[in-house]
Design a protein around this motif. Structure first.
Motif, short mmCIF file in Angstrom:
data_model
loop_
_atom_site.label_atom_id
_atom_site.label_comp_id
_atom_site.label_asym_id
_atom_site.label_seq_id
_atom_site.Cartn_x
_atom_site.Cartn_y
_atom_site.Cartn_z
N GLY A 273 -4.29 41.91 4.87
CA GLY A 273 -2.85 41.86 4.66
C GLY A 273 -2.07 42.10 5.95
N GLU A 274 -0.83 41.59 5.96
CA GLU A 274 0.02 41.73 7.14
C GLU A 274 1.09 42.80 6.95
OE1 GLU A 274 1.55 38.02 8.48
OE2 GLU A 274 -0.26 36.93 7.96
N GLY A 275 1.07 43.51 5.82
CA GLY A 275 2.10 44.51 5.56
C GLY A 275 1.78 45.83 6.22
N PRO A 276 2.51 46.89 5.84
CA PRO A 276 2.27 48.21 6.44
C PRO A 276 0.92 48.77 6.03
CG PRO A 276 3.86 48.37 4.64
CD PRO A 276 3.64 46.92 4.88
N ARG A 277 0.39 49.68 6.86
CA ARG A 277 -0.92 50.26 6.60
C ARG A 277 -0.85 51.37 5.56
NH1 ARG A 277 -3.05 54.75 8.32
NH2 ARG A 277 -1.27 55.08 9.71
N GLU A 278 0.30 52.05 5.45
CA GLU A 278 0.42 53.19 4.54
C GLU A 278 1.68 53.05 3.72
OE1 GLU A 278 2.30 56.78 6.80
OE2 GLU A 278 0.73 55.91 8.07
N PRO A 279 1.72 53.68 2.52
CA PRO A 279 2.92 53.55 1.66
C PRO A 279 4.07 54.37 2.20
CG PRO A 279 1.35 55.06 0.67
CD PRO A 279 0.67 54.49 1.89
N SER A 280 5.26 54.06 1.72
CA SER A 280 6.44 54.84 2.10
C SER A 280 6.45 56.16 1.34
CB SER A 280 7.70 54.04 1.76
OG SER A 280 7.74 53.72 0.38
N PRO A 281 7.17 57.18 1.83
CA PRO A 281 7.21 58.47 1.14
C PRO A 281 7.79 58.34 -0.27
CG PRO A 281 8.10 58.64 3.37
CD PRO A 281 7.92 57.19 3.09
N LEU A 282 7.38 59.24 -1.14
CA LEU A 282 7.85 59.25 -2.51
C LEU A 282 9.35 59.57 -2.54
CD1 LEU A 282 6.88 59.02 -5.47
CD2 LEU A 282 6.65 61.50 -5.47
N ASN A 283 10.11 58.74 -3.27
CA ASN A 283 11.56 58.94 -3.34
C ASN A 283 11.91 60.19 -4.15
OD1 ASN A 283 12.07 56.62 -1.87
ND2 ASN A 283 12.05 55.32 -3.69
N LYS A 284 13.02 60.81 -3.80
CA LYS A 284 13.51 61.97 -4.54
C LYS A 284 14.35 61.51 -5.72
CE LYS A 284 13.64 65.05 -0.54
NZ LYS A 284 14.50 65.94 0.30
N TRP A 285 14.26 62.27 -6.83
CA TRP A 285 15.03 61.99 -8.03
C TRP A 285 16.09 63.08 -8.17
CZ3 TRP A 285 12.73 61.57 -13.66
CH2 TRP A 285 13.76 61.17 -14.53
N VAL A 286 17.34 62.73 -7.86
CA VAL A 286 18.44 63.68 -7.89
C VAL A 286 19.33 63.35 -9.07
CG1 VAL A 286 20.41 64.62 -6.63
CG2 VAL A 286 18.33 63.95 -5.40
N VAL A 287 19.55 64.29 -9.95
CA VAL A 287 20.43 64.11 -11.11
C VAL A 287 21.77 64.74 -10.77
CG1 VAL A 287 20.76 64.58 -13.56
CG2 VAL A 287 18.47 64.16 -12.65
N ASP A 288 22.79 63.90 -10.56
CA ASP A 288 24.12 64.37 -10.18
C ASP A 288 25.12 63.35 -10.67
OD1 ASP A 288 26.41 65.34 -9.07
OD2 ASP A 288 25.60 65.59 -7.06
N SER A 289 26.10 63.77 -11.44
CA SER A 289 27.07 62.84 -12.01
C SER A 289 27.93 62.19 -10.93
CB SER A 289 27.98 63.56 -13.00
OG SER A 289 28.69 64.62 -12.36
N GLN A 290 28.06 62.84 -9.77
CA GLN A 290 28.89 62.30 -8.70
C GLN A 290 28.09 61.54 -7.65
OE1 GLN A 290 32.17 62.54 -8.94
NE2 GLN A 290 31.90 63.70 -10.85
N ALA A 291 26.79 61.57 -7.79
CA ALA A 291 25.98 60.97 -6.73
C ALA A 291 25.98 59.46 -6.85
CB ALA A 291 24.55 61.51 -6.79
#
Length: 530
Positions: A273-291
């Motif tokens: 494959g020609e893509g990246p060698r490693e995955p991106s970091p796990l995204n954060k899940w923020v619960v905020d009504s204004q976010a």
């Protein structure tokens, strides 16, 4: 008495002189022998890399393995071996069976280029030099004719003028032809890929003394100036609308610019494959009504490779051994070339030639002002074969319709062959909300209605897949109802409305589509929809 002593001294001096002469001759012979040995050693020292026994090529580079027998030179009880690497060699791995390597060093080494491209470049350079010599001779002759005559008699001037009238035009024509040919040769030379001029000389010091005069050495290295990429050709056959086929050719465009020909090397292609060698970091899940949702980077679009000149000859169908042997037992698919060796430069090789049973289908996503109906085909890929992503040329009955990028997903290949000029759709707007385009209105009910008229000028019927977006309801209390003839299929996971319509040969078919959106309270709504 003095005379006798004098004669004895002379005898002694003569003997000493003879000894000095003999010693001088011995030293001279030794020096000559040493110089000869050094000269012989210099002649035997390699100045070009050794051809590998195998090479594994991927789209991003190659792994090269070499086995050779090297002479041993003793230096301070250490066995010394040396070999040459091509320019750009990286990640060197060395093994001397039965011996321990104390250290190894590398120094720059001017390379003797022996590859296929070097021979072509040498021939072009020699021809350019010959033409430059001919041009210099022509310019000298023209200058001679243009110089003032040494004799001024009328007869001499008349004869000179006659010779000038014949010689000068011929020289000018010859000069123009040579200059034109020289320009072409220089362009050809400039467009040739460059081979590395500098490499590395690797010197190995073994830990223990070596009694053998030569040892077998195995080493491997990586190169970035070699590799391969898949190139497809898809040709849809439209002779029979009920049982259409698509001719498929997967070619390997291979390049290696190491400066040498890989003679008798086993060549293997892998679909890394020609893509990246490693995955991106796990995204954060923020619960905020204004976010607000975090912006995501746009995916990088694949650039379709430019069309390149076909350099492959037709495959010999009578050959018993296939040109490429497919191996899908490892993580990456592998193709082992049956023909050993790879000359320096670029080449193409046929990997797979097949005929896919792809029942062609026509696709339309109708909009006002867009009457195109696209020709497409789908094929379920067999699990025992590998089809890497690659650039592709798309044809219909041998006629090129465009280029693109082939990316099979989920074991299925979807092929698009451009719009069909003999099938089109006409959009008739039957009803829509009053108001100018894009004007914001408020109401409890919105209704839109269209009629899609499909026209087929083929002699045979065609199956048209008509797709429209399904309204995505976000607000509570909002509903969407449909009134379609014939009824649409609701593909909810793709938010799509779908019709499969058979349009008769030299005929037409209609689809009536109506959408009503109802809200329990007044809310802003744009009257324009996709």
């Amino acid at each position: 008495m003095r005379t006798g002593k004098t004669s004895q001294n002379r005898v002694r001096i003569g003997k000493i002189s003879d000894c000095v002469k003999v010693l001088f001759l011995v030293l001279l012979v030794g020096l000559m022998a040493t110089d000869g040995a050094w000269a012989a050693a210099e002649k035997t020292v390699a100045t070009a890399p050794t051809s590998p026994i195998s090479a594994i090529l991927s789209p991003s580079g190659g792994q090269v393995q070499v086995e050779e027998t090297l002479p041993v030179v003793m230096n301070d009880d250490l066995g010394i071996l040396s070999f040459v690497l091509p320019g750009g060699a990286e990640n060197l791995q060395i093994s001397v069976p039965g011996h321990v390597i104390a250290r190894w060093t590398s120094t720059p080494q001017a390379l003797e280029r022996k590859g296929h491209l070097a021979a072509i470049r040498e021939g072009l350079t020699a021809e350019i030099n010959q033409i430059n010599g001919k041009l210099a001779a022509i310019k000298a002759q023209l200058a001679l004719w243009q110089s003032p005559p040494t004799s001024s008699t009328f007869q001499d001037l008349t004869q000179r003028e006659k010779r000038q009238s014949g010689a000068i035009p011929e020289l000018i024509v010859e000069q123009a032809n040579l200059e034109s040919h020289l320009s072409v040769l220089r362009q050809q030379l400039d467009q040739m890929p460059l081979s590395p001029e500098m490499g590395q000389r690797v010197t190995i010091a073994l830990r223990k003394p070596v009694t053998a005069k030569s040892l077998q050495v195995t080493y491997s290295y990586q190169l970035r100036n070699c590799g391969w990429r898949p190139v497809y050709t898809f040709d849809a056959k439209t002779g029979n609308g009920k049982s259409n086929e698509t001719s498929v050719r997967l070619m390997a465009e291979i390049w290696q610019l190491s400066g040498i020909d890989w003679q008798n090397a086993q060549i293997t292609l892998i679909s890394r494959g020609e893509g990246p060698r490693e995955p991106s970091p796990l995204n954060k899940w923020v619960v905020d009504s204004q976010a607000a949702p975090a912006p995501q980077p746009a995916p990088m679009a694949r650039k379709a490779s430019g069309r390149v000149m076909m350099m492959a000859a037709e495959a010999d169908t009578a050959s018993i051994e296939p040109p490429v042997v497919h191996d899908n037992s490892a993580v990456f698919a592998r193709w082992n070339l049956a023909v050993r060796g790879l000359p320096e430069g670029r080449s193409r090789l046929l990997i797979v030639e097949d005929m896919w049973k792809t029942s062609l289908q026509w696709l339309t996503r109708p909009m006002v002002g867009d009457s195109r109906v696209w020709l497409m085909g789908k094929y379920t890929l067999p699990s025992e074969q590998s089809w890497p992503d690659g650039s592709a040329e798309f044809c219909v009955d041998g006629q090129g319709v465009g280029q693109g990028f082939f990316t099979p997903r989920g074991g299925e290949a979807t092929l698009y062959f451009g719009p069909d000029p003999r099938v089109h759709v006409n959009v008739i707007v039957n009803s829509r909300r009053r108001g100018e385009s894009g004007f914001i209105e408020k109401s409890r009910t919105w209704t839109w209605a269209w009629t899609y008229v499909l026209t087929n000028t083929h002699k045979s019927p065609v199956n048209v897949r008509l797709e429209r977006p399904m309204p995505m309801i976000v607000d509570q209390g909002v509903t969407a109802t449909y009134n379609d003839t014939p009824p649409a299929q609701h593909v909810t996971d793709e938010q799509m409305l779908l019709w499969n319509i058979e349009v008769p040969g030299d005929g037409k078919a209609e689809v009536k589509h109506s959408v009503t959106i109802t809200s329990s309270k007044e809310m802003p709504m744009l009257s324009d929809i996709p």
